[in-house]
Design a protein around this motif. Structure first.
Motif, short mmCIF file in Angstrom:
data_model
loop_
_atom_site.label_atom_id
_atom_site.label_comp_id
_atom_site.label_asym_id
_atom_site.label_seq_id
_atom_site.Cartn_x
_atom_site.Cartn_y
_atom_site.Cartn_z
N ARG A 148 25.36 -43.32 70.49
CA ARG A 148 26.75 -42.89 70.67
C ARG A 148 27.39 -43.67 71.82
N GLU A 149 26.62 -43.79 72.90
CA GLU A 149 27.18 -44.37 74.11
C GLU A 149 27.56 -45.84 73.93
N LEU A 157 28.91 -47.37 71.41
CA LEU A 157 30.27 -47.49 70.92
C LEU A 157 31.24 -46.59 71.66
N GLY A 158 30.72 -45.51 72.20
CA GLY A 158 31.59 -44.55 72.86
C GLY A 158 32.24 -43.63 71.84
N GLY A 159 32.99 -42.66 72.37
CA GLY A 159 33.66 -41.71 71.48
C GLY A 159 32.65 -40.72 70.93
#
Lengths: 395, 395
Positions: free
Chosen positions: A341-342, A344-346
């Motif tokens: 997740r981290e 790409l972020g969001g």
């Protein structure tokens, strides 16, 4: 309060590059490469993976002859590939020095010949030198010819994080030479097929059926079939990048990364003993079973996927999937979800399978169900049948 | 011969970002910054130049209070600016470590507060971490507010070459806070005006007339006029990048770099004792005189340009322009033409002036005429009048 003024900047940038499928590209009669070089100032340097020179003892002579016949000079740098080049900043510095010393500018060419890791690392150096010189990728493995090498990313590892540093920088051209595939060992031959299974499962049932029907011939290293597999897999990746609307991953979704959250972490946990494609095969197996356990796919489809992977010779279980002396998913592997997740972020966004040939994105994964899926893989795997201790542990 | 197949990849990427002109952006009542942060996951870190903290002793407290009032947490890193940060890789590593440790992802923000060099270097780190995190630039000098800070580039120096490493990476937003300009020393206040003169000369005669008419007030540090100058100069740069068709410099032309081939080299030859804008003023003077000597501009226009630069307090001559004991252009400076060409690649392309407000590109520069232009600058400069040895040498 002071009244602020705003100027809104906006513009578009067009990107285009050919992905060429050919054979014997350094044979002087093959004009694919030289056809591209003639577009520019024709100054070129070439970086080639050590392993390629070793498997193809005449290749440096052949390359030099190719450029000589076409009236061009080309300096060559030989450098290790594999995860080593992505882990060691000194190699990037070596490539940058090579670019600097040969005065390669934005209209000159860097030709990179090697597997996915070499292309990632050399591509990174090419992307940051002079804010981007022209990169021609010549991928030499199934994996790089049908997936990473035809895409728009480059990267190296940093702070122990895979691909922490990198850019989105489309290549100037990609030339896939099928002859390089002939000299791959069986593990590397097989490894790249995992990405074809992946993209077939999320986008193209007909392609999955085709792979399943041709497992034996692929295992027997039928070159014609492998070229077809590479072409279709590359085509699906290229099509997705070009048409899905987010080539530079501004959003949180990574639709091509089915099976990859676990794969990235497993590669790392295995100390890169697992090849990327081997880890992807396990990741596909895990998320396929998870898809079924959360009400997607039917049981027959799960069998088809696992059988196809096993028939291709992939393991679908790895000891690092399970916590030691426990039947729960390994806590470090589970943490891979957050790292995924981290990057790409969001919001967390994971691709699952609704049916074969059709993906579906979800925003969370259950620890309990993942543990069940891992147990299922253990029981379905050859590891289980061969190892009475694991059987005992799983009961 | 094997018949090759080709897949042509093509796609477009849209870029947009606001450039906001405001005052006191860390005053809790100013909502410009927080308005931007609210678009994302709201995680933010801030990198600020040591010199800014020193000139504005309360600023860290003010920043912390700003985020607290708006219910956000923000870690701060204080780091040197100026050419030092671009020359020393350890600073880039420090910024990357900061990004890594605070788990900044592609949907989080890095706010960079400082002059052009700091923004270049921190922007580079932001562009390569996770293949690009969201960068909010807060430029604090005239130069960065009206030129570099509103553009799409970042860079650091390497192998002794200015900007050898970098990327084209549009920022997420730019916020120009005019209050930072009040604390600049006179050299830095003046330095940024050179870029306004530059862009006016190649694009906007009315703007040049306006600058010429307001020299005295600008020298007396009239803030209202400076804000107008910064706005118009930034607007011309933004407009050019957005509409001229080559924002990422794929071609050989750099229409905004009037006067810059000599400026880059002079900065370097002076050991960065010359500020960028001071070097640009000399570069403008040189290429203005060269334009006249090659049949462009009229004599009155040349006087207007040189008078404007001198009235603003710029030197228009530097000893490194001339070879020692000679009246020829310094050989290292002349070599700057080739380095300028090499950075973009392709054909040499230099912007000259056809008339005030209108540039014209040429593909070569004459060594003889450049030497004449340098001699003209020597005779027109205050250096000449104050230095009898130089007078003797020039006769």
């Amino acid at each position: 309060m002071y009244k602020a003024q705003t100027i809104q900047q906006h513009f578009q940038v067009s990107y285009q590059y050919p992905v060429i499928f050919s054979r014997n590209i350094f044979n002087p009669e093959n004009e694919e490469l030289i056809g591209i070089l003639r577009h520019g100032s024709a100054k070129a340097v070439l970086v080639i993976e050590t392993a390629i020179r070793e498997c193809h003892p005449g290749i440096l002579r052949e390359i030099n002859n190719y450029f000589k016949v076409h009236g061009l000079h080309c300096e060559v740098l030989v450098i290790p590939g594999g995860e080593a080049i992505k882990n060691e900043p000194a190699y990037i510095e070596e490539v940058l020095t090579f670019i600097h010393e040969h005065r390669i500018d934005r209209h000159s060419y860097l030709i990179a010949v090697g597997g996915g890791a070499l292309l990632d690392a050399v591509g990174y150096a090419a992307a940051i030198a002079h804010r981007g010189i022209r990169l021609i990728r010549v991928p030499t493995t199934v994996l790089s010819q049908n997936d990473s090498g035809v895409g728009v990313k480059n990267s190296v590892n940093h702070f122990g994080k895979k691909n922490f540093l990198g850019t989105f920088s489309p290549p100037y051209a990609v030339i896939n030479d099928a002859v390089f595939l002939e000299s791959l060992d069986d593990r590397n031959w097989r490894s790249g097929i995992a990405e074809a299974v992946k993209v077939a499962l999320i986008k193209d049932k007909v392609f999955f059926d085709w792979i399943s029907a041709n497992v034996e011939a692929l295992n027997n290293r039928d070159m014609t079939l492998m070229e077809q597999l590479v072409f279709r897999c590359a085509e699906l990746h290229i099509e997705h990048i070009g048409t899905a609307g987010d080539p530079f991953e501004k959003g949180s979704s990574r639709p091509l990364d089915f099976g990859h959250w676990a794969a990235h972490k497993l590669e790392c946990l295995s100390g890169y003993q697992l090849l990327h494609g081997e880890a992807v095969a396990i990741g596909i197996a895990l998320d396929t079973v998870y898809s079924r356990l959360t009400g997607r796919l039917n049981a027959m489809e799960v069998f088809r996927v696992l059988d196809c992977l096993k028939a291709l010779g992939f393991e679908i279980f790895h000891p690092m999937l399970l916590e030691e002396h426990s039947l729960e998913i390994h806590p470090q592997l589970f943490r891979g979800l957050e790292e995924f997740r981290e990057h790409l972020g969001g919001e967390l966004t994971i691709m699952l399978l609704e049916e074969i040939g059709k993906g579906e994105e979800v925003q969370e994964m259950s620890h309990t169900i993942l543990s069940e899926a891992v147990q299922y893989l253990l029981k379905s795997s050859s590891v289980f049948n061969d190892n009475p201790i694991l059987i005992q542990q799983s009961l």
